[in-house]
Each structure stands twice: as C-alpha cells, then as structure tokens.
Design a protein around this motif. Structure first.
Motif, PDB file in Angstrom:
ATOM      1  N   LYS A   1      20.165  20.459  14.073  1.00 48.60           N
ATOM      2  CA  LYS A   1      21.057  19.290  14.057  1.00 48.60           C
ATOM      3  C   LYS A   1      22.205  19.487  15.043  1.00 48.60           C
ATOM      4  CE  LYS A   1      23.984  16.513  11.089  1.00 48.60           C
ATOM      5  NZ  LYS A   1      24.551  16.315   9.755  1.00 48.60           N
ATOM      6  N   ARG A   2      22.796  20.655  15.019  1.00 49.27           N
ATOM      7  CA  ARG A   2      23.914  20.951  15.927  1.00 49.27           C
ATOM      8  C   ARG A   2      23.457  20.872  17.386  1.00 49.27           C
ATOM      9  NH1 ARG A   2      25.773  24.707  13.118  1.00 49.27           N
ATOM     10  NH2 ARG A   2      24.475  26.392  13.918  1.00 49.27           N
ATOM     11  N   ARG A   3      22.285  21.423  17.682  1.00 48.21           N
ATOM     12  CA  ARG A   3      21.741  21.383  19.049  1.00 48.21           C
ATOM     13  C   ARG A   3      21.544  19.938  19.510  1.00 48.21           C
ATOM     14  NH1 ARG A   3      15.877  23.928  20.644  1.00 48.21           N
ATOM     15  NH2 ARG A   3      15.799  23.173  22.769  1.00 48.21           N
ATOM     16  N   ALA A   4      20.982  19.108  18.629  1.00 45.18           N
ATOM     17  CA  ALA A   4      20.743  17.695  18.958  1.00 45.18           C
ATOM     18  C   ALA A   4      22.062  16.953  19.167  1.00 45.18           C
ATOM     19  CB  ALA A   4      19.925  17.032  17.861  1.00 45.18           C
ATOM     20  N   GLU A   5      23.007  17.177  18.275  1.00 41.54           N
ATOM     21  CA  GLU A   5      24.298  16.488  18.389  1.00 41.54           C
ATOM     22  C   GLU A   5      25.061  16.914  19.635  1.00 41.54           C
ATOM     23  OE1 GLU A   5      25.985  17.313  14.539  1.00 41.54           O
ATOM     24  OE2 GLU A   5      25.044  15.531  13.665  1.00 41.54           O
TER      25      GLU A   5
ATOM     26  N   ARG B   1      11.105   0.662  29.631  1.00 38.06           N
ATOM     27  CA  ARG B   1      11.631  -0.524  28.941  1.00 38.06           C
ATOM     28  C   ARG B   1      12.165  -0.202  27.545  1.00 38.06           C
ATOM     29  NH1 ARG B   1       6.541  -2.330  30.401  1.00 38.06           N
ATOM     30  NH2 ARG B   1       6.028  -2.743  28.230  1.00 38.06           N
ATOM     31  N   THR B   2      12.180   1.054  27.189  1.00 37.17           N
ATOM     32  CA  THR B   2      12.627   1.470  25.869  1.00 37.17           C
ATOM     33  C   THR B   2      14.148   1.481  25.805  1.00 37.17           C
ATOM     34  OG1 THR B   2      10.638   2.799  25.579  1.00 37.17           O
ATOM     35  CG2 THR B   2      12.501   3.333  24.170  1.00 37.17           C
ATOM     36  N   ALA B   3      14.690   0.817  24.777  1.00 37.71           N
ATOM     37  CA  ALA B   3      16.139   0.755  24.601  1.00 37.71           C
ATOM     38  C   ALA B   3      16.644   1.869  23.690  1.00 37.71           C
ATOM     39  CB  ALA B   3      16.534  -0.600  24.021  1.00 37.71           C
ATOM     40  N   CYS B   4      15.778   2.365  22.804  1.00 37.92           N
ATOM     41  CA  CYS B   4      16.155   3.402  21.852  1.00 37.92           C
ATOM     42  C   CYS B   4      14.888   4.127  21.418  1.00 37.92           C
ATOM     43  CB  CYS B   4      16.857   2.775  20.644  1.00 37.92           C
ATOM     44  SG  CYS B   4      17.417   3.943  19.386  1.00 37.92           S
ATOM     45  N   LEU B   5      15.006   5.414  21.185  1.00 34.68           N
ATOM     46  CA  LEU B   5      13.881   6.237  20.767  1.00 34.68           C
ATOM     47  C   LEU B   5      14.178   6.845  19.405  1.00 34.68           C
ATOM     48  CD1 LEU B   5      11.239   7.864  21.296  1.00 34.68           C
ATOM     49  CD2 LEU B   5      12.666   9.540  22.477  1.00 34.68           C
TER      50      LEU B   5
ATOM     51  N   LEU C   1      11.377  16.825  23.808  1.00 32.00           N
ATOM     52  CA  LEU C   1      11.228  15.490  24.390  1.00 32.00           C
ATOM     53  C   LEU C   1      12.580  14.986  24.884  1.00 32.00           C
ATOM     54  CD1 LEU C   1       9.899  12.759  25.012  1.00 32.00           C
ATOM     55  CD2 LEU C   1      10.055  12.233  22.556  1.00 32.00           C
ATOM     56  N   PHE C   2      13.596  15.107  24.052  1.00 33.54           N
ATOM     57  CA  PHE C   2      14.950  14.700  24.395  1.00 33.54           C
ATOM     58  C   PHE C   2      15.415  15.405  25.667  1.00 33.54           C
ATOM     59  CE2 PHE C   2      19.626  15.208  23.439  1.00 33.54           C
ATOM     60  CZ  PHE C   2      19.962  13.871  23.486  1.00 33.54           C
ATOM     61  N   GLU C   3      15.188  16.722  25.735  1.00 32.20           N
ATOM     62  CA  GLU C   3      15.589  17.494  26.912  1.00 32.20           C
ATOM     63  C   GLU C   3      14.798  17.078  28.156  1.00 32.20           C
ATOM     64  OE1 GLU C   3      15.070  21.413  25.276  1.00 32.20           O
ATOM     65  OE2 GLU C   3      17.105  21.423  24.428  1.00 32.20           O
ATOM     66  N   ALA C   4      13.506  16.770  27.970  1.00 32.89           N
ATOM     67  CA  ALA C   4      12.681  16.313  29.103  1.00 32.89           C
ATOM     68  C   ALA C   4      13.191  14.978  29.632  1.00 32.89           C
ATOM     69  CB  ALA C   4      11.220  16.196  28.681  1.00 32.89           C
ATOM     70  N   LEU C   5      13.585  14.092  28.741  1.00 31.05           N
ATOM     71  CA  LEU C   5      14.137  12.799  29.165  1.00 31.05           C
ATOM     72  C   LEU C   5      15.427  12.999  29.942  1.00 31.05           C
ATOM     73  CD1 LEU C   5      13.506  10.713  25.932  1.00 31.05           C
ATOM     74  CD2 LEU C   5      12.405  10.377  28.151  1.00 31.05           C
TER      75      LEU C   5
END
Length: 122
Positions: A86-90, A43-47, A61-65
């Motif tokens: 930052k570059r990896r996340a973006e 039910r999460t709209a944003c993390l 966590l981002f990669e697991a999602l």
C-alpha cells in the motif's frame, strides 16, 4: 472508459457491472499484459487493477505505465492489503488502494475522485 484488470473473472464482471451502473463505459482484462497490448489503453480515463496477478502484478503494471509516460489514475484492489505494498502504491501516486471485498460507495468514491476535473459520463 474505465479499464478493469483482474485475473479473477467474477471480480472483473462484478466491478464492471458496478462501474457501468454509474454511467461509465468499461473494458475488462484478465491480465496486465492484455491491458498494455490493448488498443483501448490510450482511451482509458482510469484503471482499476488487482495487485496480485500471475505474471505481472498491478504494481508492475502501474510502473510500466509510468515508464511509458502514461499518467492515468490507478486504483488498486487486493485480497492481501499488505502495508508495504500500500505504501509503495501510494508513494508512486496511486488514486486508491482498496481491500477486497470493497463496497460500491468506496470504489465509486475513488473513481469519482480520480476523475475529478474530467468530464462525467453521459
């Protein structure tokens, strides 16, 4: 529902209070693993997640999602804003990458941008 994941309780509480002041419901977690195991995750709209945490980082966590096919927007917050992280996340599609301490306008701007096209809270 906006989920906040940070191993620092004071950051969780302050960020949750701020987001709730804009009319959103929030839920908080002390670890990435707690969030992944939560029944509220669907039910999460944003993390909003810290990058550096003890056992599983925010990036992991981002990669697991993404590996589970969960495409919810993710905003990273960090005390150590390294350019390579930052570059990896973006490159992976992060909705935001903010250095702590961040101001209310900056994080809420990211939240509203991440939720663009979704119904606003009532």
């Amino acid at each position: 529902m906006i989920a906040i994941v940070d191993d620092d309780e004071s950051v969780r509480v302050a960020t949750s209070s701020l987001v709730r002041s804009f009319g959103f419901k929030t839920t908080v977690f002390a670890s990435a693993e707690d969030f992944l195991a939560s029944p509220t995750m669907p039910r999460t709209a944003c993390l909003v997640t810290d990058v550096q945490m003890p056992t599983m980082s925010g990036i992991e966590l981002f990669e697991a999602l993404r590996a589970r096919g969960v495409g919810l927007p993710v905003i990273f917050i960090t005390s150590f804003p390294e350019e390579r992280v930052k570059r990896r996340a973006e490159e992976a599609g992060a909705a935001g990458f903010l250095a702590k301490p961040f101001d209310a306008d900056t994080i809420m701007g990211c939240v509203f941008e991440a939720l663009k096209g979704q119904p606003l809270p009532r």
